[in-house]
Design an enzyme around this catalytic site. Structure first.
Site: not given
Length: 372
Positions: A141, A178, A180, A266
């Site tokens: 991120h 991931d 996200h 995740d």
């Protein structure tokens, strides 16, 4: 067939302090003190399980080095790096939205990025066939001048820049599973045709304004940014369908010289910060597919960097399956100990709206890539 698989970790990774909190927030106000989701346990327990099963003895353990300031500047601005160091030296603070800097986090973040570089060096030099980097804090991120979502320095993006500068590579494929969206990696290479970025993520998740399928790159980079937003509830079948019908054909046409995986565990069925249904076996199958891709296209050059994953109980099991598949060997953990909690879930079923989401990505990229 077994491989020489490297494993990179360091005790310092577990000393990055995100403090008390609840889920993704700091405690305070109406948020009662609890354990912050990005705490050391999810990753420490991966190493614990490797040691408990004895499987770590089947791996080539490698100590990471610190990334240099110059290497961090491959992807981040000097003022931002100075900000992280200042916070780290002065009892911590926030480097961006949910990007917590604890005391000493700057040096640990350098070591985290350095783990990716160490693994990349060993793969490129043939000292290992592939490598798993259990680093912390995560990175995907982190933007050029802003931390975000638990991430301080963008480990995978820095590694991609490093691979080009040190080894002269011209075609690097990044696969980010991931849950996200890896907005920081996308931003780093949005205009860049030498890095092809494929992100599989839960739609309408974090960051809420990123990861749309229509974002395909800019300028010379058009077509090299592939977002695959998947509906909540997608399990093994949906992820493998997306990889087989989007990632594989693109990789075969792109012909990468190196593959990097931003491996967040995740999307798992038990993660508290997502709503997907991938199982440990699903992660094994995803790894097998990308490993085969690497063996066919780039001499097996594969560097896997740990990102998110917030179920302290299940992340170790999922990550064990990833590392087993990388090495081509099995551990003593024959059965998924959490099978009872997932066996009734439709994780092996490809639902129509999941298939449609993948088809839409194919349509958006039809001018740039050929799909079956």
């Amino acid at each position: 067939m077994s491989n020489k698989t490297g494993f990179i970790c360091d005790e310092s990774y577990f000393w990055h302090d995100t403090g008390n909190g609840a889920l993704f927030l700091r405690s305070g106000g109406w948020v009662e003190s609890d354990v912050h989701s990005e705490n050391p346990a999810t990753k420490r327990r991966v190493k614990n399980l490797l040691e408990r099963t004895g499987f770590i003895q089947q791996l080539i353990t490698i100590s990471p080095r610190m990334a240099t300031r110059e290497e961090i500047e491959y992807n981040h601005g000097p003022a931002y790096i100075d900000q992280v160091k200042k916070l780290s030296d002065q009892m911590g603070g926030d480097a961006g939205a949910a990007a917590i800097v604890g005391t000493g986090s700057y040096e640990i973040a350098l070591l985290s990025a350095g783990g990716a570089l160490t693994g990349l060096d060993d793969v490129m030099k043939g000292q290992v066939d592939n490598v798993y980097v259990l680093s912390r804090p995560p990175g995907h991120h982190a933007e050029k001048d802003l931390g975000m979502g638990f991430c301080l320095f963008n480990n995978v993006a820095i590694a991609a820049h490093y691979a080009r500068k040190k080894y002269g590579l011209k075609r690097i494929l990044i696969i980010d599973w991931d849950v996200h969206h890896g907005n920081g990696i996308e931003s780093a290479f949005l205009n860049d045709p030498e890095v092809c970025y494929i992100s599989l993520h839960q739609e309408f998740s974090f960051p809420p304004d990123r990861g749309q399928a229509e974002v395909i790159g800019e300028g010379e980079g058009k077509g090299y940014n592939i977002n695959i937003p998947l509906p909540a509830g997608t399990g093994n079948a949906g992820y493998l369908h997306a990889l087989n019908h989007v990632a594989v054909p693109i990789a075969e046409q792109f012909q990468p010289e190196l593959i990097l995986i931003a491996a967040g565990q995740d999307p798992s069925a038990f993660d508290p910060l997502a709503r997907m249904m991938v199982t440990a076996e699903g992660f094994r199958k995803m790894t097998a597919l990308v490993k085969q891709m690497a063996e066919q296209l780039c001499q097996g050059r594969l560097v896997v960097c740990h990102e998110g994953g917030y179920s302290a109980a299940y992340v170790p099991v999922c990550t064990m399956r990833v590392i087993e598949e990388l090495s081509g060997q099995k551990s003593q953990m024959v059965e998924d100990p959490f099978q009872l909690g997932i066996e009734a879930l439709p994780t092996e079923v490809l639902l129509a709206h999941q298939e449609e989401a993948v088809k839409r990505v194919q349509q958006i990229h039809a001018d740039y890539w050929k799909f079956d």
